[in-house]
Design a protein around this motif. Structure first.
Motif, PDB file in Angstrom:
ATOM      1  N   GLU A 315      43.177  37.904  33.958  1.00  0.00           N
ATOM      2  CA  GLU A 315      43.411  36.938  32.883  1.00  0.00           C
ATOM      3  C   GLU A 315      43.732  35.558  33.437  1.00  0.00           C
ATOM      4  O   GLU A 315      43.253  34.538  32.926  1.00  0.00           O
ATOM      5  CB  GLU A 315      44.550  37.442  31.989  1.00  0.00           C
ATOM      6  N   ARG A 319      41.547  31.886  33.176  1.00  0.00           N
ATOM      7  CA  ARG A 319      42.136  30.639  32.691  1.00  0.00           C
ATOM      8  C   ARG A 319      41.865  29.488  33.660  1.00  0.00           C
ATOM      9  O   ARG A 319      41.559  28.368  33.245  1.00  0.00           O
ATOM     10  CB  ARG A 319      43.637  30.800  32.487  1.00  0.00           C
ATOM     11  N   GLU A 320      42.002  29.759  34.967  1.00  0.00           N
ATOM     12  CA  GLU A 320      41.736  28.727  35.955  1.00  0.00           C
ATOM     13  C   GLU A 320      41.333  29.381  37.279  1.00  0.00           C
ATOM     14  O   GLU A 320      41.751  30.505  37.569  1.00  0.00           O
ATOM     15  CB  GLU A 320      42.955  27.837  36.165  1.00  0.00           C
TER      16      GLU A 320
END
Length: 338
Positions: A315, A319-320
């Protein structure tokens, strides 16, 4: 044959080279070879889905049957009491006393353990003293009644069972032996940990790197082994990839992780696919292969079962982008397989 109660250390199984999840598997095989129990293990331990034995037992072809009394809500009253006591000076003093009792018992459980040591009179007496100290610190009430209820549920579920192997938290052994007069501890005569235990210890150690480790010796040991059902070759390769990643050798780490990923089957321990793919996604990210890294993270989240640490890594990766300087403990430590 009477019920046989086996001690469980939960996540602490990952810390002990001579008493790990592989050792428990070998102990079960030893007992079965001597006419005690069969292929089914009754589970009266904690609800943690990432418990190392939830990988090791099915991988070793043992069937796990859940018993009442190990539900996630068992300690709700206890948590509520802690929240209440934290609001008052006297309450905080009681919590400190309880914490000191817990630290003393944890010190015993984190010292070097073997199966005979875990079942020794000294350790079982320490378990009794620990719970007596908790009762003295917290009083008879919500702080202790939740455990009594859980033990009664487990004892009631086991009362009609005439024989079998039951996995219970080590600190519950004294109380369950009192509630189940026909139950006994395992006979360890002739038992010695073997290759399954040794391989499991090697993998557990590799997933938990330390600054003073001899990385070359660790890599040599990992690459030399062929693995078994509890600790397959794919896991040893993934653990070795973690060593390469720790020293910044991304190419070697990626090659090992991709090989481990291709070796994943329905037969491997259930934690392994998530852990391998989450780390592979991070390595691909660190090499600038962002699109493929994102696909790898999504593959993690699409699995039927994913250890919490692997899910969190995937996760975060979506996100990045993952950077090498952001390398954390995942998938080391408590969420490493087996």
């Amino acid at each position: 044959m009477p019920l046989t109660l086996l001690p469980d250390l939960g996540d602490l199984l990952r810390l002990h080279p001579q008493f790990n999840s592989g050792t428990v598997v070998e102990l079960l095989r030893h007992l079965r070879a001597n006419g005690v129990g069969g292929a089914e293990v009754l589970w009266a331990s904690g609800p943690d889905p990432d418990h190392p034995l939830r990988d090791a037992l099915p991988a070793a072809r043992f069937t796990v049957r859940e018993l009442p009394g190990s539900g996630a809500d068992a300690g709700a009253d206890h948590a509520q009491l802690v929240s209440f006591l934290e609001q008052y000076p006297q309450g905080r003093a009681r919590l400190r006393e309880a914490a000191q009792a817990e630290q003393a018992f944890v010190a015993i459980l984190t010292a070097p353990l073997t199966a005979p040591r875990a079942l020794s009179a000294e350790v079982l007496a320490a378990a009794r003293d620990y719970h007596a100290a908790l009762r003295a610190a917290l009083g008879e009430g919500p702080g202790t009644h939740w455990r009594a209820r859980r033990l009664e549920e487990v004892a009631a579920a086991l009362a009609p069972v005439e024989d079998g192997l039951v996995l219970v938290p080590l600190d519950d052994l004294p109380d369950l032996l009192e509630r189940l007069p026909g139950a006994r501890l395992p006979d360890l005569t002739g038992f010695e940990p073997g290759e399954t235990s040794r391989l499991r210890a090697l993998a557990d150690r590799a997933w938990q790197l330390r600054e003073d480790d001899d990385l070359a010796a660790l890599l040599d040991a990992l690459e030399r082994e062929t693995g078994d059902t509890v600790t397959p070759k794919a896991e040893l390769e993934a653990a070795a990839a973690g060593v390469y990643l720790a020293v910044g050798d991304l190419d070697s780490a990626r090659a090992l992780l991709e090989r481990a990923a291709h070796a994943l089957t329905d037969e491997v321990p259930r934690s392994l696919p998530g852990l391998v793919l989450a780390r592979l996604g991070q390595v691909r990210d660190a090499q600038g292969d962002r699109e493929l890294a994102e696909r790898t993270y999504r593959a993690v989240l699409a699995l039927n079962y994913v250890p919490q640490v692997a899910r969190e890594a995937a996760e975060a990766g979506l996100r990045e982008p993952f950077r090498l300087e952001g390398l954390g403990p995942a998938p080391q430590g408590p969420a490493s397989p087996g």
